[in-house]
Every structure is written in structure tokens, then in C-alpha cells.
Design an enzyme around this catalytic site. Structure first.
Site, mmCIF file in Angstrom:
data_model
loop_
_atom_site.group_PDB
_atom_site.id
_atom_site.type_symbol
_atom_site.label_atom_id
_atom_site.label_comp_id
_atom_site.label_asym_id
_atom_site.label_seq_id
_atom_site.Cartn_x
_atom_site.Cartn_y
_atom_site.Cartn_z
ATOM 1 N N VAL A 268 41.869 -7.230 9.555
ATOM 2 C CA VAL A 268 40.478 -6.890 9.839
ATOM 3 C C VAL A 268 39.556 -7.915 9.195
ATOM 4 C CG1 VAL A 268 38.666 -5.241 9.334
ATOM 5 C CG2 VAL A 268 40.902 -4.453 10.144
ATOM 6 N N ALA A 269 39.864 -8.246 7.949
ATOM 7 C CA ALA A 269 38.990 -9.172 7.239
ATOM 8 C C ALA A 269 39.046 -10.563 7.859
ATOM 9 C CB ALA A 269 39.392 -9.250 5.773
ATOM 10 N N GLU B 211 34.830 -10.980 13.852
ATOM 11 C CA GLU B 211 34.496 -10.126 14.993
ATOM 12 C C GLU B 211 33.197 -10.490 15.691
ATOM 13 O OE1 GLU B 211 34.709 -9.486 11.478
ATOM 14 O OE2 GLU B 211 35.717 -7.609 11.887
ATOM 15 N N ASP C 220 11.263 -37.454 38.567
ATOM 16 C CA ASP C 220 10.631 -37.690 39.849
ATOM 17 C C ASP C 220 9.245 -38.218 39.515
ATOM 18 O OD1 ASP C 220 10.178 -37.533 42.623
ATOM 19 O OD2 ASP C 220 8.877 -35.837 42.206
ATOM 20 N N ASN D 222 34.269 -8.679 3.935
ATOM 21 C CA ASN D 222 33.925 -8.790 5.346
ATOM 22 C C ASN D 222 32.460 -8.453 5.585
ATOM 23 O OD1 ASN D 222 34.975 -9.517 7.763
ATOM 24 N ND2 ASN D 222 35.372 -7.425 8.432
ATOM 25 N N ASP E 61 30.437 -12.034 5.536
ATOM 26 C CA ASP E 61 30.457 -12.488 6.926
ATOM 27 C C ASP E 61 29.123 -12.308 7.635
ATOM 28 O OD1 ASP E 61 32.980 -13.362 6.763
ATOM 29 O OD2 ASP E 61 33.756 -12.202 8.456
#
Lengths: 1012, 397
Positions: A406-407, A411, A453, A846, A850
Site C-alpha cells: 500500500v505504501a 495511488e 498565418d 503514505n 505522499d
């Protein structure tokens, strides 16, 4: 479609109701669900003079015929049978229902007889082959008329029958869905498994914490994604189109949703086609149908019926379809299908949910994310088995492995991209740059070549006449006066100049109206300027136009670089007026007017005129040659030779302020600049040199009116060099963009006109001018510069690059920190030093390290040299191999530091929570601090010149450090995380091992600027 | 030196891609000089398929529409309906403006000795001029005949005598010499291109060419083909169209054709695409002028004048005359005469030949016309270096 072919033909047609004389209802086998047969019956049967009205229904399979009461109903029946038999035989030979219609040349003969209102009712605008029918028949079928359009009653009836022109909007992603989506991910599943395991092993509090983490992650994900969704949705707000229709005998401008089946659409360049319609009149009408067909070249439309039934949408050249754009010419069309029945409506109802397409960068991130999941799963598996081998319990190891997984899984990766892009859109909007396509942001940053242009982008597209060369002398126009040399000059004294201006006013499409005694000119910039100068001279332009009514116009085309009109004059009857490319017009002249006398135009004089043209063009003027001829009414007016030369007109379209600087800036940013112009060589050269497009190299100009015949390989080779494409006809702009792309470059194109549409669309980034531009250009463009200011484009490019860089920075940070967690657990486990971090601690890391620093990195301000870098290679992956190496190194630094702290703890306290606490604090803090290092790949915290401050990052780092500090001080948190109190010496060790990795990573950066 | 030999020289029509490039380059020179005698310009041209590439460096007060100049040349040559034609070809120009480096060289009539001595060469080059008694224009016979043939080949196309011909064509003439005197025509090769591969058939083409080109060219020639002369017409089979859509071209690749057909030495420097201040162009004209006058004066039957220039000097480093044993007086004596009577300084050449004014004085361009069918021995142009006005002077000595 399934076609029923009965065994016996006698059963094909049955009379089911014939009580009223002259009115019989037949049941026709095979008619049920067969629209082609229905139309065939409805069209062919009335050819019989005795038949008055026919109404067939594919829903019931019945045909109602009203006919001359004297006639035998059985005769009618056998006619229907013949039609049905021939149809069924044909369709048996063919493979589809529409095939049979191909063999129906008679259809075009089937016209309603005069004075008869047909009852044949066609209920829906479904797959009726309108393109096969005569337009008159279409008009009558839908109760409309070409001149008057729908009557009030017919409009009411059609509204009732077919409904309004509305395509139900696709439902946007509900908030609830966005929230639910947050849980549909691999990490959440892993977390769920971890929570389940905790419950099973009695760790209820653990399970609750895990669920809380899931919840928090989901809420943060929801908030950012919902916001992003809103921003992205707002991109889709289109220009609400209006339509010009003829209804009840008048021309009206009505909102697109009020357009009805049967309405007569008046199509003009720049107009949207608001419903599917059959053309009943077409004058060089060209339509861009790329929305439907993907074909980017405009299609020329006709109004005559087609013969081939089984043809794709793109080949139905007498139909126009909803959502397409008129790019040239004009026409009238009768609406045959609207709303959901239109082709566009059908497509839209196919797409249940119109989601913004995934951008390339999001795709890349998803791929990387998935790869990481598998890598970390593998490592976690290894950790798990090593633990088992070392004699740890299965449940404990399972929990550790899962929480490690998980860590380790980043995600929020794809969400980071979406969020960053959405924020980028908002940010650019502040700079007056509208982004209409999410992917355009990152593409902007990688643009390598930019095509301008000339008219409208480089210049203001505001023309004024500065100079004439008439009667072999130069006449300047300044301050509303005409000068020959320095002396004021009365244009009425010069027959040739006056004639020249007359021809310029006549051979001219500008609409001249008067409002409050002021002339109001509406037309192209060039033609307006020509009328304006005549007005300045004192010519009564309106009277002139009235006295010489227009008979015929030949527009300038790729093969004829001039426009020609034919007018009625008193004597000798016809005036042929020409204006266009000086060289082309001059080549057709044998006479000239000089001092009021018509004389032969000698070769020397032609040379002089050409030199004068070169000189005017060399002063960046747009130069037109003007000539005329007279003819009597009955002569052929297709005169292309022996014309009388009148002179040259030189017009200026001033270059926008700041363009030169912008071009220099674009060169600094490593972009190549290319200008596309319809001007002749010297004008193109003068403008190109003025702008410095060549960036110090010889200025390369490609002069071609026939790019389409040039071999694509040659074009590809040439386009690598060219700075300016001159004498380009609008239709070739697309080809230029494509050949530039074929050299592997990422191409942006700026434009403002209707004819720029295809090129804007084909370009990797189409950029339209917001103020001067047409709706068409804005509609197809990916980016709109609201202020028409190229400087904002540079900001946009810089923003695009910054956003891409920031996504990389975030990615870099997330990968480095997650790797370090895996490394710590793996190394310690492998060395038999136990597992420094428990599940709770991993989850905490986490949460703390994170999310916030990661998001804050995505909001980094631009690095100061971002615009001085060359564009990135579009093929380059977002994380390169050397990046992976660097990331691994940085992770290893953090791992080494926290294992040092852990080792210190082991020696001091032995294996257990106290040592783990050391590792936990050290790793978390060094991770948080690592965010500072990830701000730049090259700059370091030691540099004297600091990076621009990022208040979000400061807040995130301070906040996260504060939370980490709280775990030291708040007893409840300590219990939850399973950490122990930290002694002062321990704190010093933690501090040192937290800061050291930052110092190491900073010191080992390659660093291009400042001291290391 | 051998006394009996065969010499072949080749020529190409104005429609040949290399020559097309030469003509475009020189038309650009014309265009500038017509309106600005002080213009400095170098123009190179390449052509392949339907793309014309022009690279030019220039310093001038006037503006020139390069593509338009090129298109007019292409049209004049007759590439009108072909795959490659003046309307549809793409023209890539690579332009660089220079700072004028020949400041203040005045108009020709105001040029003083001092000005001439101040105007130095910017190229180091050795140039050759040649003349011999083999043709009315004192050109070697093989190139003289080859040019006559190509010119006629173009004429029959433009005058619709053989309307099926396309602009591209080459000729080659082999002349057999006995004791250094042209004895007979050894061989003639004519390569013509045609608009339609199937029309006419090779036999018909050969007949048409023999009748309308070869016969007419040799009508007034003392040395004409005999029954043993080999005449090839399109020996490689019919050539469809020819021109840039078949083979590409480049400015300055036909130096031998521009000069003496390989009969005498020629400098490696190209002539076309250079303004009159380029000694590597105008020096060759001056050398021919000297050589032709020597032969015209009867001082030699054949004469090669060699002049060497060095950067930074106004006049030549060396002037040598070689008469290959045909001189009536010694080569050294002729050299002395030449040095005395001919001005080889850059400024002197420009002035005496009026090289800057010629484009505005002649109708339809000067250098462009010069660029096809040889820069020397022309009968259709009044070339100052073809004048034999110094012959009397030389003879009297």
C-alpha cells in the site's frame, strides 16, 4: 436489413380496404420495415397519371392510394406488385436495402404533378435517401418552398412531428460517481485486504485507521478531481450557433435549436450547418465535414440529385450535415433531419457518456503506476517469504507485506496529472489564453515548429491603400489625399486612376451600406480598403455599382490568380473587370491607359511595371494589378487576353506590435517559426526579414501556387528548411502543416480565418485569434489567444512546459519516497534486522509524505530558464532510464540514512519499537525534506540564486513536519503508531539522518547553474 | 602534340536543366543590373522534379521578385504544359543580403584610373581565353558546330517546324583533324526529347532531324558530313519530355559548353550567376577578347591567353600567351603586346565592356541570353569581347 421474399408473388399485394371509391389500402409483403421500398412505391406509383396520392408506411406495411375513381383498383395493385417485385429481386441480388435504390434512375422522373399537394408523408428524418431525390420533391415532401420556406402552419406541424433541433446533452459524470471511482483502485483493494486481516487478527483499531486512510485519500482525490472535472467540462462550452433560415417568406436568424425540418437554411462562409439538410442551391459551396468524416479537406457541394445510393456520408455531396462548417461559397438547403435524427445526433446518442479523452500524459502515468504495482507486489512477496523463512508469523508478515505494498503504490498518480492540467487551464485563462483541449497544454510545451498565418496573426488584417502606379507614375495616398511626388493631385484629373478605382469598386464583393450618411463596408480587409480609397477620392461608389450591375463573377482560384467580374455598361454593353496578382493580370494585357489615351503596352513598359511591382512588394505592400476590357453584350465574355492595363494598387496591412519580439522569444525557446502567406515573393521576403523569421540564417522562401502537385517526399524535405511559404492558396495550408508534421515535428499553427480551419485542426496545437478571428477558427482550435497577442502564446508555451515538468517532479518525488520505503523494509528484512516499520507507520508515511508535498510540487512555479530550453522530444517517455537510476539513488540515500538511525536504535535499545521509532522518524522526515530537492533537477538548495518560492510547498513541508512532530509529542498518536518516546540524543540522530539525504542528493545533482 | 586526331564537343539546348539553371541565375543578374548598376549579386540555382532552388546573396537598393524572374525564364524556354512548368513549379529561395563591399565604384563614364586601381579582385583564379582560325567567329570548329546544332534544334521546336519536340536536347560533334586542320565530320549525335514517347517513331524523328536540323546547319559549312559520317539521333531510344522532371540541373555545370568545348583549357569557375565585379567571370571575357584579336590580327592561327588573378590585386599576376607553334612572332612578343594593349584590371574590364549597363541596354536581358549556346563566338549578340577592334592595332606592330 432483413428482406422478406415471399414464395408466391400473388400474395405480395393484398387489398385490405376498398370501401371508398378511388381510395384503396393495400397490404404489401416486404414493405414492413423496408424504408427503401416505401420510398420507391411513393415515388414510382404517382407516375401513373391516374394515381393522385400515395402514402406508404414501413411501420404497418400498408400503402394507401388515392386515384381516379374510374380506374381499376386491381390495376394499381398490380403496379405496386411490379414495383415490389423488382425491388425485392434487386435487393436479393444486392446485399443491403439501399442497394436497390441504386437501380432507380426513374426516381428523378417522379415529380409531383402541378397543382397537386401530395399527401405522401414521411414521418422521420431517418435514413431516407434524400440525396437521390430531386430537390423539388424534397421540398414538397416536407411542405416547404424554396422561396418562402415553411409556412407558419407547416412549421407548427413539423415541430410537432419531428420535434425541435435538440440533441440531448450527454450526462456529465455525477459527483457521486467521481467519489465512488476513488475506491475503485488497486491500492484501495490492498488496503481493504489489510483492514480485513487486521480485523481477523484482532487489530480493530488498525482496521479503523486503515479505513480512515482510505477515506482521507478518497476525499482528497474527490475534491481535486471534481474541481478538475468542472474545469474540463467548461472547455466544452461551445459557441451557441445561430442559423439563417427562410421561413414564412422572410430571412430570419434563429437559434440553432429552433431550426425545424423543412426549414430553408441559408448557408454562407463561416456558418455552421445546424441540421442535416439537402441542398437545393449551391454556388461553389464548400463545407468542412471533418467532424463527421475525419476528412480535413473541405468538400465541394452540389444541388443535383445523386445516382448512387450506396455511398458513404462523405460522398453525399448534395447534403450538408449538422455540426459541419461552411468554408466557402453559398447555398440553400432544406432541413431533412434535425436533433437526434441528424447524423450528429446519432453519433452523440451512441456515446453514452462524453468523457474528456485521456491525454497522452495521463496514459503514460497510468502505465507507470501499473508497472509499479507489479514491481512492488513482487518485492512485497519477497519480503513476505524472507520473513517467513526467518521465522516470523504468517499473519504478521502478511500484514507487513500488504501495508508495504500500500505504501509503495503511488495511488494518486493519474489524478495528479488531471489536477495539474486542470489547474494549468485556469492559470492560462488568467493570461488570456483559452485552452479548449486538455491535451493541448502539454503539447504546447513540446511544440517545435510554429506556423503563422500572416494575415490576422502577424498583421492586424486591416488594409489601407498607400500607393497606386497608374499611367506609368506613382501616386501616393496619405492623409486622405492623393499625391504625385510632393504635389497634391486630384484623382478626377487622371482618367486612368479614376478608371482603376472604378474597376476596384466593381470587381469587389464588399457590401456597401450607408448608415447615418456614413458608409458601412462589410467585406474582406483588402476589398474594403479598395472601396474606401475610392470613397476618399470622391467616387460615388453606390451609384457606380448601380450603374454597372454585376452579371457574373469568377473568383480567384488556384489556377487563376485573379478575380474577374462582368458588368452591364451603357456602351458597348459589357465591362469585364479584373483584379489580382499583378504578374498574372499584366500578362493578359496588351493595352494600357496613359494620359487618358489607350495605347499599346510595350514590353519595356511591362518591365517597368514589374519592377515597380517588385519595389512595392519589397516594401511589404500587398500589390494588386487591375485591368479591364469592354465587350458588346453578345460577344463571349471569357476574355483572358488583350486586356487594358490600368495600374497597380499597393496596400499595407501593418504588422502587429510585438510580433517581432515574440518571434525572437520563440527562437530563444528553441522553436522554429514559419510564416504562410498568399503574398508574392518580395512582400513575403520583406515581412519575413522584418520579423527575423530566419533567425540569422539566409531567409528561405518557398514560392508555389501548386503545392498539391509537389511530391510529398520533396515537400517533406523542403519544409525542413523553409521560413516563409509565399503565394500559398488557403487550401494548401493544411498540406504545409502536414508536411511539417511528416518530418517528425510537433507543429502548432496560428490562424484566424475560415480557411485556416483544416490546418488548425490538423496541427498538433491549433491556435486561433480570439478577437480578430472567425468563429470557425476558434471552434476548431485547441488554444485561443483572447487578446490576439502572440506574447501570451509564449506564456502559454512556458506554462505548458512548466506543467509537464511539474508532473515529472511530482512523479520523481513519489517514486523516490516510495522506493525508499520498500528498500528499508527489504534490506532490513533481508539482513535479519527485523522490520523497522509497522503497518500503521507505513500508512502514516503514505499519508503525510505522499499527498501534500506531492500535490504541492505539481504547483511549482516555472523555472526561470524554462523558456530557454529547447522543446522536449515528443517521443521521450516521462520517466527516462537515467531518471530511474537517479530516483533509485535518491531512495537509497534515504534508506541508508534511516537504516543508520535504525542501527543506532538497535544498538541502543535492541530490536523492538524503540529502534523502529528511530527509523520511522528518520525516514518520514527525510522524505518530507526530499520534496525540496525535487523542486528542480539541476538547481540546488545551495545555489545563490534561489528558485522562485512555492508557498504551497512551503506550507506542505511545514505542515507535514508539524504532523510528524505531533507523533513525537501527542501520546495518543504514539500509541496508535506504536512508537516510543524519543530521547534528545535520539532526536539528534534522527535530525542528522533526516537532513543528510537532502544534502547528499543536492550535492550530487548535475547542476548547470551556480556553485555546487 | 598529335597532329591527327578527333575532337568532340558537346552542346545543350536552353531547355537542358543545367542550362536552365544558368539562365535563371543570369536572369537574376540582369534583373538587378537593369535597375541598379551598382547591385552586387551572386545567384545559384538548382532544379529537380518540380522544385527550383535559388540561393542568392545580394546587395542592392532594388527589390527583385526572384520566383517571378525564374518563372519567366522557364516559360520563355517553353516549359509550359509539361510536368515541370513555370506555373506549377515550386520555387525555394534562400536569400541573404550583403553589405556592399565595392563602395563607390562610380558609373562607367566617371571611372578614373584611380578608381580602377582601387577595385581589386576578390577571387583567386586562372582564366583562359582562346581563339583559332576554324570558324567565322574564330571558335574551335567542334563547339561551333555543336552550338549551331542545338540552336537549330530549339529553333525548329519554337517555330513549330517540329512541334513535337520538348525543350531539352543535347548535341555532340566529332571533327576529324589532319595535320591540325579539320578534315571531315567524324560523327554527329543529337539527343532530343519529345512530348509524347510514342510520337513520332524513331525513324520519322531521325528523318525530321536530319532534314530540318543537320542539313540546314551544314548548308553553309565548308566541312560537312560525308557518307562515312556517323549520325546518331536519340541512340538511347526516344526520350520523353526530358528537362527537370527527368534529370536535375545546377548552375555552372556546363563550363566546357560555355567556353570552348574542351578544345582549349577553361577555368573551373562557372560564368553564370555572377555580377560583373566577379573577376572569375569577366576575366574570361577579357582573355577571349585578347586571344581573338591576336588571331584576327594574323599573329597566330590559334592562341590561348592565360591570366592569373590574386585576391587583393586590381590587375593580373601573370599574363601568358601560347600559340602552339602557330605564332608569326614569338609568344613572348605577343604576350608583351597583349599586356601593353589590353586592360586586364577588374575595373578596366567592367568599364571597357560596359558590363553593368548591358542588361538595361539590351532588350530581354543580356546575361540570360549569354547563358545558353556559349559565352563566346556568338553571332546573335553584339558581345564587346567578340569585337576585333584591336586587331589593326596589333597588326600594325
Amino acid at each position: 436489413m432483413y428482406i422478406f421474399v415471399p414464395e408466391r408473388l400473388t400474395e405480395l399485394v393484398k387489398v385490405i380496404h376498398d370501401a371508398v371509391r378511388g381510395r384503396v389500402r393495400y397490404k404489401v409483403q416486404g414493405l414492413y420495415h423496408s424504408l427503401p421500398l416505401r420510398y420507391r412505391i411513393e415515388m414510382l406509383l404517382p407516375q401513373d397519371p391516374e394515381v393522385r396520392e400515395v402514402s406508404a408506411s414501413a411501420l404497418t406495411g400498408n400503402v394507401l392510394v388515392i386515384f381516379d375513381p374510374e380506374c381499376n383498383p386491381r390495376k394499381i395493385g398490380s403496379q405496386i406488385e411490379q414495383i415490389a417485385v423488382s425491388y425485392l429481386q434487386e435487393s436479393r441480388n444486392g446485399d443491403g436495402s439501399e442497394q436497390s435504390l441504386a437501380a432507380m434512375p426513374e426516381i428523378r422522373a417522379a415529380r409531383p404533378r402541378k397543382g397537386e399537394q401530395r399527401l405522401a408523408v414521411i414521418e422521420t428524418g431517418d435514413s431516407t435517401p434524400w440525396y437521390l431525390m430531386e430537390s423539388k420533391f424534397v421540398l414538397v415532401s416536407l411542405n416547404s418552398s424554396k422561396k418562402r420556406g415553411l409556412s407558419a402552419e407547416a412549421a407548427q406541424a413539423n415541430l410537432k412531428k419531428y420535434g425541435p433541433n435538440i440533441i440531448p446533452e450527454s450526462a456529465s459524470r455525477a459527483k457521486w460517481d467521481i467519489f465512488i471511482d476513488q475506491f475503485k483502485s488497486l491500492p484501495v483493494a490492498l488496503l481493504g485486504a489489510a483492514a480485513g486481516l487486521s480485523v481477523m487478527t484482532g487489530g480493530l483499531s488498525d482496521a479503523l485507521v486503515i479505513l480512515a486512510v482510505v477515506g482521507i485519500n478518497a476525499v482528497i482525490g474527490f475534491v481535486t478531481e471534481n474541481d478538475a472535472e468542472k474545469t474540463i467540462k467548461s472547455l466544452k462550452t461551445l459557441i451557441r450557433p445561430y442559423a439563417h433560415v427562410r421561413r414564412e417568406g422572410t430571412l430570419r436568424e434563429i437559434p440553432a435549436d429552433q431550426v425545424l425540418v423543412g426549414d430553408i437554411l441559408v448557408l454562407k462562409p463561416g456558418a455552421y450547418v445546424t441540421a442535416d439538410a439537402r441542398l437545393i442551391e449551391s454556388n461553389r459551396l464548400t463545407v468542412d465535414e471533418s467532424v463527421l468524416t475525419g476528412e480535413s479537406m473541405p468538400v465541394t457541394k452540389i444541388s443535383t440529385p445523386l445516382k448512387e445510393a450506396k455511398i458513404p456520408l462523405g460522398d453525399r455531396v448534395n447534403m450538408v450535415y449538422s455540426g459541419t462548417l461552411v468554408t466557402g461559397g453559398q447555398g440553400l438547403a432544406i432541413v431533412v433531419a434535425s436533433g437526434r435524427s441528424s447524423e450528429m445526433g446519432k453519433i452523440q446518442s451512441l456515446l453514452a457518456e462524453a468523457e474528456a479523452p485521456e491525454t497522452p500524459i495521463e496514459r503514460q502515468l497510468t502505465t507507470i503506476g501499473n508497472q509499479l504495482v507489479w514491481i512492488s507486489s513482487a518485492i512485497c512477496g519477497v519480503v513476505f517469504f524472507i520473513g517467513l523463512l526467518r521465522g516470523n508469523g504468517v499473519i504478521q508478515m502478511l500484514k507487513t507485506a500488504i501495508s508495504l505494498a500500500v505504501a509503495a503504490v503511488p495511488e494518486g498518480l493519474p489524478a495528479v496529472a488531471t489536477t495539474t492540467l486542470a489547474l494549468g487551464i485556469k492559470n492560462m485563462r488568467r493570461h488570456k489564453v483559452l485552452i479548449r483541449n486538455l491535451h493541448a497544454i502539454c503539447t504546447l510545451g513540446s511544440v517545435q515548429t510554429i506556423c503563422f498565418d500572416k494575415t490576422g496573426t502577424v498583421t492586424y488584417n486591416k488594409m489601407s491603400v498607400l500607393m497606386f502606379y497608374s499611367g506609368m507614375r506613382r501616386i501616393d495616398v496619405r492623409n486622405e489625399g492623393f499625391f504625385s511626388g510632393e504635389t497634391l493631385f486630384n484623382p478626377f484629373d487622371s482618367d486612368e486612376l479614376l478608371k482603376l478605382m472604378h474597376v476596384c469598386v466593381l470587381c469587389n464583393e464588399t457590401q456597401i451600406d450607408t448608415k447615418q450618411r456614413q458608409y458601412v463596408l462589410s467585406g474582406s480587409a483588402t476589398e474594403n480598403a479598395l472601396v474606401q480609397v475610392a470613397i476618399t477620392a470622391g467616387v460615388d461608389v453606390q451609384a457606380l455599382r448601380e450603374q454597372n450591375p454585376l452579371l457574373h463573377t469568377d473568383y480567384r482560384s488556384d489556377n487563376r490568380q485573379f478575380m474577374r467580374t462582368v458588368h452591364v455598361t451603357g456602351n458597348p454593353g459589357r465591362l469585364v473587370a479584373l483584379k489580382g496578382s499583378p504578374v498574372d493580370v499584366l500578362a493578359r494585357c496588351t493595352f494600357q491607359i496613359k494620359n487618358g489615351q489607350k495605347t499599346l503596352l510595350t514590353d519595356e513598359e511591362k518591365d517597368l511595371i514589374e519592377a515597380e511591382n517588385d519595389s512595392m512588394a519589397g516594401d511589404a505592400l500587398r500589390v494588386l494589378g487591375v485591368a479591364y476590357a469592354t465587350a458588346s453584350g453578345d460577344e463571349s465574355l471569357d476574355v483572358d487576353e488583350g486586356l487594358t492595363w490600368l495600374g497597380l494598387v499597393g496596400m499595407a496591412d501593418p504588422i502587429r506590435e510585438g510580433v517581432k519580439e515574440s518571434v525572437a522569444m520563440l527562437h530563444r525557446a528553441g522553436l522554429e517559426t514559419v510564416m504562410i502567406t498568399g503574398d508574392q515573393g518580395p512582400t513575403a521576403y520583406a515581412v519575413g526579414r522584418e520579423l527575423g523569421l530566419n533567425n540569422g540564417n539566409p531567409l528561405e522562401i518557398l514560392d508555389s501556387t501548386h503545392l498539391s502537385v509537389t511530391d510529398p517526399a520533396v515537400m517533406k524535405a523542403l519544409s525542413k528548411q523553409v521560413h516563409v511559404f509565399s503565394r500559398v492558396s488557403p487550401s494548401h495550408k493544411l498540406q504545409i502543416v502536414q508536411s511539417l508534421q511528416s518530418t517528425g515535428r510537433v507543429v502548432a499553427m496560428t490562424g484566424d480565418g475560415i480557411n485556416d480551419g483544416p490546418a488548425l485542426k490538423a496541427a498538433d496545437v491549433g491556435i486561433a485569434m480570439g478577437q480578430g478571428g472567425t468563429d470557425v477558427a476558434r471552434e476548431v482550435a485547441d488554444v485561443v489567444l483572447e487578446e490576439d497577442d502572440l506574447e501570451t502564446l509564449i506564456i502559454a508555451i512556458s506554462d505548458g512546459r512548466t506543467i509537464y515538468n511539474n508532473i515529472r517532479k511530482t512523479l520523481h518525488y513519489l517514486l523516490a519516497t516510495n522506493f525508499s520505503e520498500i528498500q528499508v523494509m527489504f534490506v532490513a528484512g533481508a539482513l535479519g534486522l527485523g522490520y523497522p516499520l509497522n503497518t500503521m507507520q507505513l500508512l502514516w508515511i503514505n499519508l503525510v509524505s505522499d499527498i501534500f508535498p506531492g500535490l504541492a510540487l505539481a504547483l511549482e512555479p516555472a523555472e526561470p530558464d524554462v523558456i530557454d530550453q529547447p522543446p522536449r522530444d515528443p517521443m521521450e517517455p516521462i520517466v527516462k532510464t537515467e531518471d530511474f537510476k537517479r530516483i533509485t539513488f535518491e531512495a537509497a540515500t534515504m534508506t541508508a540514512a534511516s537504516l543508520t538511525a535504525y542501527g543506532y536504535g538497535l544498538m541502543k535499545y535492541g530490536m523492538g519499537p524503540a529502534a523502529g521509532t528511530m527509523a520511522f522518524h528518520s525516514l518520514t522526515t527525510s522524505q518530507i525534506l526530499h520534496a525540496l530537492s525535487c523542486r528542480s533537477e539541476k538547481r540546488t538548495i545551495f545555489d545563490s540564486e534561489k528558485s522562485a518560492p512555492n508557498k504551497y510547498l512551503t506550507a506542505a513541508v511545514v505542515g507535514s513536519l508539524g504532523m510528524q512532530l505531533a507523533t513525537l509529542l501527542v501520546p495518543g498518536l504514539r500509541t496508535l503508531l506504536g512508537t516510543t518516546r524519543v530521547a534528545l540524543t535520539d532526536a539528534l540522530v534522527i535530525g542528522a539522518t533526516s537532513v543528510l539525504p537532502l544534502l547528499v542528493t543536492e550535492a550530487t545533482k548535475t547542476g548547470v547553474v551556480g556553485p555546487k | 602534340m598529335k597532329r591527327d586526331y578527333i575532337h568532340t564537343s558537346e552542346s545543350v539546348t536552353e531547355g537542358h536543366p543545367d542550362k536552365l539553371c544558368d539562365q535563371i541565375s543570369d536572369a537574376i543578374i540582369d534583373r538587378f543590373l537593369e535597375h541598379d548598376v551598382h547591385a552586387r549579386v551572386t545567384a545559384e540555382c538548382a532544379v529537380s522534379l518540380s522544385v527550383v532552388f535559388i540561393a542568392a546573396r545580394f546587395a542592392s537598393g532594388i527589390k527583385v521578385d526572384f520566383p517571378n524572374v525564374a518563372r519567366k525564364v522557364i516559360q520563355r524556354i517553353g516549359y509550359v504544359e509539361h510536368e515541370f512548368n513555370f506555373r506549377t513549379c515550386s520555387i525555394l529561395t534562400s536569400l541573404k543580403e550583403m553589405v556592399p563591399d565595392q563602395h563607390g565604384f562610380p558609373d562607367d563614364d566617371e571611372v578614373s584610373e584611380e578608381d580602377i586601381n582601387r577595385l581589386v579582385a576578390y577571387d583567386q583564379v586562372t582564366l583562359f581565353g582562346f581563339a583559332c582560325n576554324e570558324s567565322p567567329t574564330l571558335m574551335p570548329l567542334p563547339i561551333w558546330l555543336a552550338h549551331k546544332l542545338t540552336r537549330r534544334l530549339s529553333e525548329v521546336r519554337l517555330q513549330n517546324v517540329l512541334p513535337y519536340l520538348a525543350p531539352d536536347g543535347t548535341t555532340q560533334v566529332g571533327v576529324e583533324y589532319k595535320d591540325r586542320i579539320p578534315q571531315r565530320i567524324h560523327s554527329i549525335t543529337i539527343n532530343s526529347s519529345q512530348n509524347d514517347r510514342a510520337y513520332p517513331k524513331p525513324e520519322r524523328l531521325r528523318e525530321d532531324i536530319l532534314e530540318n536540323v543537320v542539313r540546314s546547319v551544314f548548308q553553309d559549312e565548308p566541312v560537312a558530313p560525308d557518307k562515312n559520317t556517323e549520325i546518331f539521333v536519340n541512340p538511347g531510344g526516344p526520350l520523353k519530355l526530358g528537362g527537370p522532371s527527368v534529370h536535375s540541373g545546377l548552375t555552372g555545370r556546363k563550363n566546357a559548353i560555355d567556353t570552348y568545348g574542351g578544345y582549349a583549357r577553361n577555368s573551373g569557375a562557372a560564368l553564370s550567376g555572377k555580377d560583373p565585379f566577379r573577376i572569375d567571370r569577366v576575366g574570361a571575357y577579357a582573355a577571349r577578347y585578347a586571344a581573338k584579336n591576336i588571331v584576327a590580327a594574323g599573329l597566330a592561327d590559334r592562341c590561348e591567353v592565360q591570366i592569373s588573378y590574386s585576391i587583393g590585386l586590381a590587375g593580373p599576376v601573370s599574363v601568358q600567351v601560347e600559340t602552339m607553334g602557330t605564332g608569326k612572332i614569338s609568344d613572348d612578343a605577343i604576350s608583351a603586346l597583349v599586356e601593353k594593349h589590353f586592360d586586364f584590371r577588374l575595373g578596366g574590364i567592367v568599364k571597357q565592356f560596359n558590363l553593368r549597363k548591358l542588361p538595361s541596354l539590351s532588350k530581354g536581358g543580356f546575361y540570360r541570353k549569354l547563358a545558353a549556346y556559349g559565352h563566346f563566338g556568338r553571332t546573335d549578340m553584339e558581345l564587346p569581347w567578340e569585337a576585333t577592334d584591336k586587331a589593326d592595332l596589333l597588326r600594325s606592330l
